[in-house]
Design an enzyme around this catalytic site. Structure first.
Site, short mmCIF file in Angstrom:
data_model
loop_
_atom_site.label_atom_id
_atom_site.label_comp_id
_atom_site.label_asym_id
_atom_site.label_seq_id
_atom_site.Cartn_x
_atom_site.Cartn_y
_atom_site.Cartn_z
N HIS A 71 -12.32 -0.19 1.21
CA HIS A 71 -12.89 0.15 -0.09
C HIS A 71 -14.41 -0.02 -0.09
O HIS A 71 -15.12 0.69 -0.80
CB HIS A 71 -12.27 -0.71 -1.19
CG HIS A 71 -10.92 -0.24 -1.61
ND1 HIS A 71 -10.49 -0.25 -2.93
CD2 HIS A 71 -9.88 0.27 -0.90
CE1 HIS A 71 -9.25 0.22 -3.00
NE2 HIS A 71 -8.86 0.53 -1.78
N VAL A 77 -17.45 3.68 0.13
CA VAL A 77 -18.34 3.89 -1.02
C VAL A 77 -19.72 3.36 -0.63
O VAL A 77 -19.90 2.15 -0.47
CB VAL A 77 -17.83 3.15 -2.28
CG1 VAL A 77 -18.77 3.39 -3.46
CG2 VAL A 77 -16.41 3.58 -2.62
N ASP A 92 -21.65 -1.93 3.28
CA ASP A 92 -22.85 -2.67 2.86
C ASP A 92 -22.55 -3.81 1.90
O ASP A 92 -23.47 -4.36 1.29
CB ASP A 92 -23.86 -1.72 2.23
CG ASP A 92 -23.38 -1.12 0.90
OD1 ASP A 92 -22.19 -1.29 0.57
OD2 ASP A 92 -24.20 -0.49 0.20
N HIS A 147 -1.20 0.19 6.72
CA HIS A 147 -0.15 -0.06 5.73
C HIS A 147 1.03 -0.80 6.34
O HIS A 147 1.94 -1.24 5.62
CB HIS A 147 0.35 1.26 5.12
CG HIS A 147 -0.60 1.84 4.12
ND1 HIS A 147 -0.45 3.10 3.57
CD2 HIS A 147 -1.75 1.33 3.56
CE1 HIS A 147 -1.44 3.33 2.72
NE2 HIS A 147 -2.23 2.29 2.70
N THR A 148 1.02 -0.98 7.66
CA THR A 148 2.06 -1.77 8.32
C THR A 148 2.11 -3.20 7.78
O THR A 148 3.14 -3.86 7.88
CB THR A 148 1.86 -1.77 9.84
OG1 THR A 148 2.97 -2.44 10.46
CG2 THR A 148 0.57 -2.47 10.25
N ASP A 189 5.74 -1.43 4.74
CA ASP A 189 6.52 -1.40 5.98
C ASP A 189 7.73 -2.29 5.75
O ASP A 189 7.62 -3.51 5.71
CB ASP A 189 5.68 -1.92 7.15
CG ASP A 189 6.45 -2.00 8.47
OD1 ASP A 189 7.69 -1.82 8.46
OD2 ASP A 189 5.82 -2.23 9.50
N THR A 237 8.82 -4.74 9.39
CA THR A 237 8.08 -5.95 9.78
C THR A 237 6.85 -6.06 8.87
O THR A 237 5.72 -5.80 9.30
CB THR A 237 7.64 -5.89 11.26
OG1 THR A 237 6.92 -4.65 11.49
CG2 THR A 237 8.84 -5.94 12.19
#
Length: 310
Positions: free
Chosen positions: A61, A65, A69, A182-183, A230, A233
């Site tokens: 995130h 954008v 920084d 996303h795991t 997930d 696991t």
């Protein structure tokens, strides 16, 4: 743990950024910097292993954008932190603790942007992911506005998701690898509720989702506000996420589409079949993402407090 520092030679697709970032940037100015970060992340991981997912989200995130920084960390009425998509970002207190120790050891030396990058790297390794060297030398931004935040939602098309990455100089392998984070992710039930109850107004679940997963997620969301992305696991950084997608067990719509879209299904299959290959590609993608629109040299500043401009 695998070591992937040798891969750094491959990343001069970002020649300007990487020429000014380098592995061991703080080796003289603050030689204990990476150790301080690693120790505090390890301590936090021992209390809450979901810190890996939280830091990955924070890093993504922030970088997407205005570049990597640390503009996401600023506290103000209209800062990036107040934008809707950033409501789920957490672990700001961990960044504060790391910054406090670094300021005590090496005042005004280590940027908040590098803290996010290093902390994310270390959390991935703790979750069973790759251990790797990453260039540092980023500086902190001087602007943070919520109107600049335009991050994708879970129903974005595959083409839209991939273009988000290619617009930042990455490719389809990078895009799928980074979505593979996303795991270890968690998703708010509201983001996929339609898939398990009333998909596109049909009154029925999404037919592309495994019926057993529909039932399981309904049970989970009756008792919790979120579910693991997930289901195999959920706290382990591995390629099981991609294996689940190939079994129609993707929780988020964009994730499941990766396994069937012509542009990405081959990449998903390769990652599902080779855990080591996925981890190597993830390292490549993380190093590329960490160099997106960075401030270096005399640009920006080194914040003394990550939540405020100097």
């Amino acid at each position: 743990m695998m070591k992937f520092s040798s891969l750094l030679v491959l990343f001069f697709i970002f020649p300007i950024a990487l020429a000014q970032l380098r592995v061991g940037f703080y080796s003289r100015s603050c030689p204990q910097a990476e150790t301080i970060v690693r120790n505090l992340v390890r301590q936090r991981f021992g209390v809450d292993p979901t810190v890996t997912a939280a830091l990955l989200r924070m890093h993504f995130h922030d970088c997407f954008v205005r570049g990597c920084d640390a503009s996401l960390l600023i506290d103000s009425t209209n800062s990036e932190k107040t934008a809707g998509p950033n409501g789920s970002v957490r672990e700001f207190d961990l960044i504060d603790r790391i910054k406090a120790q670094l300021e005590a050891a090496c005042p005004s030396t280590v940027s908040c942007a590098d803290i996010i990058t290093l902390a994310t790297r270390d959390s991935v390794a703790l979750a069973g992911g790759p251990s790797y060297s990453i260039p540092t030398g980023r500086r902190d931004g001087l602007v943070s506005n919520n109107v600049d935040v335009a991050l994708p939602g879970p129903t974005i098309s595959v083409a839209g998701a991939v273009s988000l990455f290619t617009n930042k100089g990455m490719n389809v392998f990078d895009a799928v690898a980074l979505l593979g984070a996303h795991t270890v992710g968690q998703g708010n039930c509201g983001l996929f509720n339609d898939r398990i109850t009333n998909f596109q107004g049909t009154g029925r679940p999404d037919p592309s989702m495994d019926p057993a997963l529909v039932s399981s997620l309904r049970n989970t969301c009756r008792n919790s506000a979120s579910a693991a992305l997930d289901q195999s696991t959920p706290l382990r950084f591995d390629n099981q996420f991609f294996k689940q997608l190939r079994k129609r067990r993707g929780v988020m719509q964009v994730d499941q589409r990766l396994a069937t879209d012509r542009q990405t299904r081959g990449v998903v299959a390769r990652y599902a079949n080779n855990n080591a290959f996925f981890k190597r590609q993830f390292v490549r993608a993380m190093i590329k993402m960490g160099a997106v629109d960075v401030l270096t040299g005399r640009a920006g500043e080194i914040r003394r407090n990550c939540r405020r401009f100097n």
